[in-house]
Design a protein around this motif. Sequence first.
Motif, PDB file in Angstrom:
ATOM      1  N   GLU B  11      -5.821  -2.999   2.348  1.00 45.23           N
ATOM      2  CA  GLU B  11      -4.522  -2.063   1.828  1.00 45.23           C
ATOM      3  C   GLU B  11      -4.138  -1.526   3.194  1.00 45.23           C
ATOM      4  O   GLU B  11      -5.231  -0.857   3.989  1.00 45.23           O
ATOM      5  CB  GLU B  11      -5.319  -1.206   0.843  1.00 45.23           C
ATOM      6  N   ASN B  12      -2.979  -1.474   3.442  1.00 44.96           N
ATOM      7  CA  ASN B  12      -2.445  -0.841   4.686  1.00 44.96           C
ATOM      8  C   ASN B  12      -2.463   0.721   4.397  1.00 44.96           C
ATOM      9  O   ASN B  12      -1.395   1.442   3.959  1.00 44.96           O
ATOM     10  CB  ASN B  12      -1.184  -1.344   4.814  1.00 44.96           C
ATOM     11  N   LYS B  13      -3.577   1.392   4.415  1.00 49.50           N
ATOM     12  CA  LYS B  13      -3.721   2.768   4.160  1.00 49.50           C
ATOM     13  C   LYS B  13      -4.242   3.726   5.207  1.00 49.50           C
ATOM     14  O   LYS B  13      -4.924   2.935   6.216  1.00 49.50           O
ATOM     15  CB  LYS B  13      -4.463   2.933   2.858  1.00 49.50           C
ATOM     16  N   PHE B  14      -4.359   4.933   5.071  1.00 46.15           N
ATOM     17  CA  PHE B  14      -4.759   5.951   6.166  1.00 46.15           C
ATOM     18  C   PHE B  14      -6.201   5.585   6.424  1.00 46.15           C
ATOM     19  O   PHE B  14      -6.889   5.642   5.454  1.00 46.15           O
ATOM     20  CB  PHE B  14      -4.565   7.375   5.474  1.00 46.15           C
ATOM     21  N   ASN B  37      -2.723  -6.860  11.852  1.00 44.49           N
ATOM     22  CA  ASN B  37      -1.441  -6.820  11.747  1.00 44.49           C
ATOM     23  C   ASN B  37      -0.824  -6.697  10.180  1.00 44.49           C
ATOM     24  O   ASN B  37      -1.564  -7.188   9.394  1.00 44.49           O
ATOM     25  CB  ASN B  37      -0.376  -7.642  12.582  1.00 44.49           C
ATOM     26  N   ARG B  38       0.316  -6.524   9.933  1.00 41.88           N
ATOM     27  CA  ARG B  38       0.823  -6.710   8.375  1.00 41.88           C
ATOM     28  C   ARG B  38       1.022  -8.112   8.052  1.00 41.88           C
ATOM     29  O   ARG B  38       1.109  -9.153   8.525  1.00 41.88           O
ATOM     30  CB  ARG B  38       2.144  -5.920   8.109  1.00 41.88           C
ATOM     31  N   THR B  39       0.772  -8.322   6.673  1.00 43.31           N
ATOM     32  CA  THR B  39       0.986  -9.645   6.095  1.00 43.31           C
ATOM     33  C   THR B  39       2.617  -9.556   5.730  1.00 43.31           C
ATOM     34  O   THR B  39       3.393  -8.516   5.613  1.00 43.31           O
ATOM     35  CB  THR B  39       0.101  -9.776   5.069  1.00 43.31           C
ATOM     36  N   THR B  40       2.827 -10.487   4.825  1.00 41.13           N
ATOM     37  CA  THR B  40       4.262 -10.693   4.211  1.00 41.13           C
ATOM     38  C   THR B  40       4.395  -9.343   3.483  1.00 41.13           C
ATOM     39  O   THR B  40       5.608  -8.845   3.052  1.00 41.13           O
ATOM     40  CB  THR B  40       4.797 -11.876   3.628  1.00 41.13           C
ATOM     41  N   ASP B  41       3.380  -8.834   2.480  1.00 37.35           N
ATOM     42  CA  ASP B  41       3.346  -7.670   1.763  1.00 37.35           C
ATOM     43  C   ASP B  41       3.123  -6.655   2.665  1.00 37.35           C
ATOM     44  O   ASP B  41       2.126  -6.400   3.357  1.00 37.35           O
ATOM     45  CB  ASP B  41       2.330  -7.902   0.692  1.00 37.35           C
ATOM     46  N   GLU B  42       4.131  -5.583   2.878  1.00 31.69           N
ATOM     47  CA  GLU B  42       4.042  -4.505   3.613  1.00 31.69           C
ATOM     48  C   GLU B  42       2.716  -3.394   3.298  1.00 31.69           C
ATOM     49  O   GLU B  42       2.400  -2.701   4.279  1.00 31.69           O
ATOM     50  CB  GLU B  42       5.129  -3.833   3.935  1.00 31.69           C
ATOM     51  N   GLY B  43       2.329  -3.623   1.985  1.00 34.10           N
ATOM     52  CA  GLY B  43       1.307  -2.746   1.651  1.00 34.10           C
ATOM     53  C   GLY B  43      -0.031  -3.308   2.258  1.00 34.10           C
ATOM     54  O   GLY B  43      -1.239  -2.740   1.747  1.00 34.10           O
ATOM     55  N   VAL B  44      -0.274  -4.662   2.759  1.00 32.80           N
ATOM     56  CA  VAL B  44      -1.379  -5.322   2.994  1.00 32.80           C
ATOM     57  C   VAL B  44      -1.489  -5.770   4.412  1.00 32.80           C
ATOM     58  O   VAL B  44      -0.373  -6.303   4.836  1.00 32.80           O
ATOM     59  CB  VAL B  44      -1.635  -6.349   2.032  1.00 32.80           C
TER      60      VAL B  44
END
Lengths: 564, 166
Positions: B11-14, B37-44
Amino acid sequence: MMTGAQILIESLKKEGVDLIFGYPGGVLLGVYDTLYDSDITHILPRHEQGGVHAAEGYARATGKVGVCFGTSGPGATNLVTGIANAHMDSIPMVVFTGQVATSLIGGDAFQEADIIGITRPIVKHSYMLTNVEETAAVIKEAFHIARTGRPGPVVIDLPKDVMAAKAKFEWPEKVNLTGYNPTVKGHLGQIKKMLRLLEGAKKPVIYMGGGVVLSEANEELVKFSEITGVPVVSSFLGLGGFPGTHENFVGWLGMHGNYASNMAVSDPDFILAIGTRFSDRSTGRLDGFAPNAKIAHIDVDPASISKNVQIEVPIVGDCKAVLKQALGEIDKFNWDKNASARKEWREQIKAWDKEHPFDYDRTADIIKPQYVVETIYKVTEGDAIICTEVGQNQMWAGQFYKFNRPHQFISSGGLGTMGYGFPAAIGAKLGCPDKEVFDIAGDGSILMNIQELTTAVQNKVAVKVAILNNRYLGMIRQWQNMFFNDRFSHCDLECQPDFVKLAEAFGAVGMRIDRKEDVENAVRESLKIKDRPVFMDFTVDRNENVFPMIPAGASVSEMLLMKK
Amino acid sequence: MMRHTISVLVENKFGVLSRISGLFSGRGYNIESLSVNRTTDEGVSIMTIVTIGDDRVVEQIIKQLRKLVNVIRVRNVSEMDHIEREMILVKVHATQRTRPDVFNIVSTFRGKTVDITNESVVIELTGANDKILAFLNVMEPYGIIEVVRTGAIAIGRGSKMTSEMK
């Protein structure tokens, strides 16, 4: 609309929290102002470390999630030992820390500490709240994470401005965590494989740990052991997970465990490990640990399986759920298959126990520390909740008190935190007011959180503290005696306070017991006191050592026994 | 001791990067390279971690990574049919005299020359770890001035997704 602080308190209520331990501070003033109007009971420890241990004692005695608060900076760093303790022993906790306003973070503001960074390796998970609208969801997630799977502490950092900001209170229906979904039920094929191996074993043993206590799998385990006829050995933290007075109970294994338990795991042909992590204090040197046994391991934490010891049959799942599944299959197997070999094995274990039971010199005139623990066991009829400090006191408590139910034995097993037992006992007593709660203490450890006497007096917490006073850091002295040529480096507590006067100065009851014949009476007297803590200062044999002992890094065959 | 490429979906979290790097340092695991880096899902985000260890250590690494709440999925890419790439930018001594040789080698390795001065060239090259090492080896005699290198990234072959959630 509510403030973040109001949402926080409402969320705690939704989680069923009725007791918290906390110490206010600058950035938490908003939260404490909200708490002022709430009906949640708040206990003020006299040091944050006392608060976090008390919350853990409460969690361990009740099986609920322990909750505590500390302010930013030093308040938060004072919680670190307690968080690490809960992490090592897998105790569910939610720890709230104050934080400076988000605009000041990173600027070395007054009382700022990066507590998320500091605690990262010792938490199950942590959050920094940056948006007031996430407050309720984060708290719900935190409690869910703390209590499910392999339990552990979750830290939530609360920046001052987020607690002051406003949002609508919406309690989420359920948690939605894509990366967190602990396995509860075990794989049935693996369970059957385990049962098949157990059925064919001639010298099987169950080795259970704290996971049995945490998942309250005691009834299932008793049934399982009775049907299969397999003897049960416990880790130190597993004590109480299987009745200590049950005929299938062998004892606890490890450095200071009993001879029979250690012999039982040294050469069995099959081990069923349940909710344990094969710690070095339990197994001794690994190449001497059951070298010829096949091992099946039930654990909710997949990373605990095959971490230290290679496992043939891993079963990931909650101990209680998996044992229930196993009981569902149990009739399909023949438990008399190796009846005579099994009988011989059980008799062998009994013979080992008879040969070297936990023992001490009962004829001595002076007070032996073991005698104090044994007397507490007798007087409380085995029903008290026993907390311990760390060191010799802790080992004797494990050796001479028999625990018959989960949550009865509260001790810092993994981290080995001196100063843990007394605040933990306060938390346990507040959680279980109808039970007698004892802290078996040493004269070294008890001074580490002595300030909590005030907390206990203020809140009329009638815990009993039995100080086994040998004027030594006893376990240090024992090691220096056994392995360092009697070079007693800094273990002699030659200057000690008068514990009776000290207790009285705090408003508690103090007793000094110098004679063996007064021990029982003192313990009985202590039980009559219902409104204050009691300090019993037992003057015990200074030179008593804990036996048996498997030296660190040694194997069972190198076990040192009491000289007869 | 084997080189393993582990793909970690997070998860793209703190603080998630520090949780992962801290896990490696705290438990004494070694990180050869890490790229994120990010995937196509910006939260991941997707991390590719290259580590060296025996099977038991790598099994523990994967289990410990899976325990982290922000970790969605962990896959040992080395165990599947996959494509792995790193990229380097190399600055090499190349005068008028040696330049043709250098260009030749660059073209053999299917690299690109992205900057030229009188004394040096900058070469961009992508490839798997062994190709990169082979190229650097061949460039060595010309005089490597500087190398900047990314960590490895990896993707499974065929239609199966490396970054699949389940």
